[in-house]
Design a protein around this motif. Sequence first.
Motif, mmCIF file in Angstrom:
data_model
loop_
_atom_site.group_PDB
_atom_site.id
_atom_site.type_symbol
_atom_site.label_atom_id
_atom_site.label_comp_id
_atom_site.label_asym_id
_atom_site.label_seq_id
_atom_site.Cartn_x
_atom_site.Cartn_y
_atom_site.Cartn_z
ATOM 1 N N THR A 1 -12.487 -2.249 0.050
ATOM 2 C CA THR A 1 -12.969 -1.168 -0.806
ATOM 3 C C THR A 1 -13.092 0.099 0.028
ATOM 4 N N PHE A 2 -12.469 1.189 -0.427
ATOM 5 C CA PHE A 2 -12.559 2.489 0.227
ATOM 6 C C PHE A 2 -13.014 3.508 -0.808
ATOM 7 N N PHE A 3 -14.114 4.180 -0.494
ATOM 8 C CA PHE A 3 -14.671 5.199 -1.404
ATOM 9 C C PHE A 3 -14.805 4.642 -2.825
ATOM 10 N N GLU A 4 -15.376 3.477 -2.904
ATOM 11 C CA GLU A 4 -15.654 2.792 -4.159
ATOM 12 C C GLU A 4 -14.388 2.449 -4.941
ATOM 13 N N TYR A 5 -13.248 2.422 -4.220
ATOM 14 C CA TYR A 5 -11.979 2.049 -4.861
ATOM 15 C C TYR A 5 -11.496 0.755 -4.216
ATOM 16 N N SER A 6 -11.272 -0.259 -5.010
ATOM 17 C CA SER A 6 -10.940 -1.580 -4.495
ATOM 18 C C SER A 6 -9.427 -1.740 -4.346
ATOM 19 N N PHE A 7 -9.025 -2.260 -3.181
ATOM 20 C CA PHE A 7 -7.609 -2.512 -2.887
ATOM 21 C C PHE A 7 -7.422 -4.000 -2.658
ATOM 22 N N TYR B 1 20.173 3.814 5.942
ATOM 23 C CA TYR B 1 18.950 3.221 6.477
ATOM 24 C C TYR B 1 17.698 3.905 5.941
ATOM 25 N N LEU B 2 17.834 5.164 5.547
ATOM 26 C CA LEU B 2 16.681 5.843 4.966
ATOM 27 C C LEU B 2 16.306 5.220 3.626
ATOM 28 N N GLY B 3 17.301 4.594 2.963
ATOM 29 C CA GLY B 3 17.006 3.897 1.724
ATOM 30 C C GLY B 3 15.980 2.796 1.910
ATOM 31 N N ALA B 4 16.006 2.144 3.084
ATOM 32 C CA ALA B 4 15.035 1.093 3.353
ATOM 33 C C ALA B 4 13.627 1.674 3.433
ATOM 34 N N VAL B 5 13.493 2.841 4.083
ATOM 35 C CA VAL B 5 12.178 3.467 4.221
ATOM 36 C C VAL B 5 11.670 3.953 2.867
ATOM 37 N N LEU B 6 12.547 4.632 2.121
ATOM 38 C CA LEU B 6 12.134 5.138 0.809
ATOM 39 C C LEU B 6 11.812 3.995 -0.151
ATOM 40 N N GLY B 7 12.579 2.917 -0.052
ATOM 41 C CA GLY B 7 12.287 1.753 -0.873
ATOM 42 C C GLY B 7 10.933 1.159 -0.542
ATOM 43 N N THR B 8 10.586 1.169 0.737
ATOM 44 C CA THR B 8 9.267 0.663 1.150
ATOM 45 C C THR B 8 8.157 1.540 0.573
ATOM 46 N N PHE B 9 8.369 2.859 0.604
ATOM 47 C CA PHE B 9 7.385 3.750 -0.034
ATOM 48 C C PHE B 9 7.268 3.450 -1.525
ATOM 49 N N GLY B 10 8.405 3.140 -2.154
ATOM 50 C CA GLY B 10 8.375 2.763 -3.562
ATOM 51 C C GLY B 10 7.549 1.503 -3.785
ATOM 52 N N GLY B 11 7.591 0.586 -2.811
ATOM 53 C CA GLY B 11 6.776 -0.621 -2.900
ATOM 54 C C GLY B 11 5.286 -0.299 -2.907
ATOM 55 N N PHE B 12 4.870 0.687 -2.131
ATOM 56 C CA PHE B 12 3.462 1.108 -2.136
ATOM 57 C C PHE B 12 3.064 1.612 -3.525
ATOM 58 N N ILE B 13 3.987 2.349 -4.170
ATOM 59 C CA ILE B 13 3.681 2.868 -5.513
ATOM 60 C C ILE B 13 3.527 1.726 -6.504
ATOM 61 N N ILE B 14 4.377 0.688 -6.356
ATOM 62 C CA ILE B 14 4.244 -0.475 -7.225
ATOM 63 C C ILE B 14 2.896 -1.172 -6.989
ATOM 64 N N TRP B 15 2.507 -1.207 -5.718
ATOM 65 C CA TRP B 15 1.259 -1.904 -5.381
ATOM 66 C C TRP B 15 0.039 -1.149 -5.893
ATOM 67 N N GLU B 16 -0.065 0.144 -5.511
ATOM 68 C CA GLU B 16 -1.194 0.975 -5.942
ATOM 69 C C GLU B 16 -0.639 2.335 -6.360
ATOM 70 N N PRO B 17 -0.302 2.508 -7.618
ATOM 71 C CA PRO B 17 0.396 3.720 -8.059
ATOM 72 C C PRO B 17 -0.346 5.011 -7.756
ATOM 73 N N MET B 18 -1.565 5.154 -8.196
ATOM 74 C CA MET B 18 -2.268 6.423 -8.090
ATOM 75 C C MET B 18 -2.483 6.846 -6.647
#
Length: 380
Positions: free
Chosen positions: A83-89, A334-351
């Motif tokens: 939990t960070f700043f009352e937001y649960s991950f 290879y940058l596609g791998a990095v951008l795809g990983t960032f996309g994974g973060f959005i899937i995990w916690e969008p906001m």
Amino acid sequence: MDKEDTKHIIKERSKAYATQLWELIRDQVNKHPAETSAKNRPVPPRKTAEYKWLLNLLVAAPYVLVVTFTLSFFWDFDGLSATFFEYSFNFEGLLRILSISGLIGFLTNWLAITMLFRPTHRRPLLGQGLVPSQKDRIAYRLALAVSEDLINPEIIKQKIHESQAIARYRKKATVYVKNIIDDPEFRDGLKKLVVGYVDEMIADPEVRSSIAKSLIEQIDDAIEENSFEKVALRAYSFLKGREMQDLVENALQKLPTGIEKGLNRMDHFLDELPEKLDEHGSVIEDLVTSLLYKLINQLDVQALVEDNLRAYDERKLEQLIKNASNDQLKYIQYLGAVLGTFGGFIIWEPMASIIVLSVIIGSVILADMLIFSLKKKNQP
């Protein structure tokens, strides 16, 4: 021997001496090589990445993602949350989400780049690469652009006029010709060739008779019937007690000796030749320019470029493009791998991910604009 056989002999001997004359000139050309003023344009260096280490780091990204995806089958933050700043991950399943998203980004970019060139030939299910399948259209469009904007008859004429190339090369040609004709070996060889040609022709009775007959016919055609000149010729032949044919043949037999005595005139002609070329330089330049323009007007640049591009092998074309932009294509891949990983973060916690990524992307863009502005100001 009939008239046709005599003409054939004259023609064949003339060809033989023309070949000897060409060999004489070729020997002089080899002896006096022309100056080459063409300069090889330097090959533009391939632009490499300013930060080579970054590309090397990106190359490792797919391997890291594969290892991470494999690891997720054994451990994936099972039951871990914070939990960070009352937001649960909730971190459970994060490794698999990030690794799959990154691999999808890498593989889609790799597939997109590969599909530009492969398959080179149409396959029943896989189709054909973009460049090979559209090669004819690409060749047409590129040839059209080249012929309209880069190389066309008007541009070529303008460059020829601006560079004064014809005048410069005409002057160089005059100097080159002077170097050749001033060579004593060339003059001796030319004189021997002329004397040998005339001597061989006149020595053959059939050829000599044919030449004499032809000369008499031309004289008769040039003089009007019953004119004073024709009467005088007949009177001269009567007083000599010989036919005009015999008189002309006798004169022809003395021709080689006369030519040998008059060869000093050839030296005089060769001495004056460079000066005559300079004297009529403007006429020569206008003639060459006119002929060159006619040749250029007949040149279909678009068809020439298009035909060459159509005949270009697909694999060579692929190698050409990759050699020119290999680093940039690798960055994209290879940058596609990095951008795809960032996309994974959005899937995990969008906001939260969108906020963080917006800050990162905005900072990068602002930094790039600032650096670009500073470099532009420092340029002279």
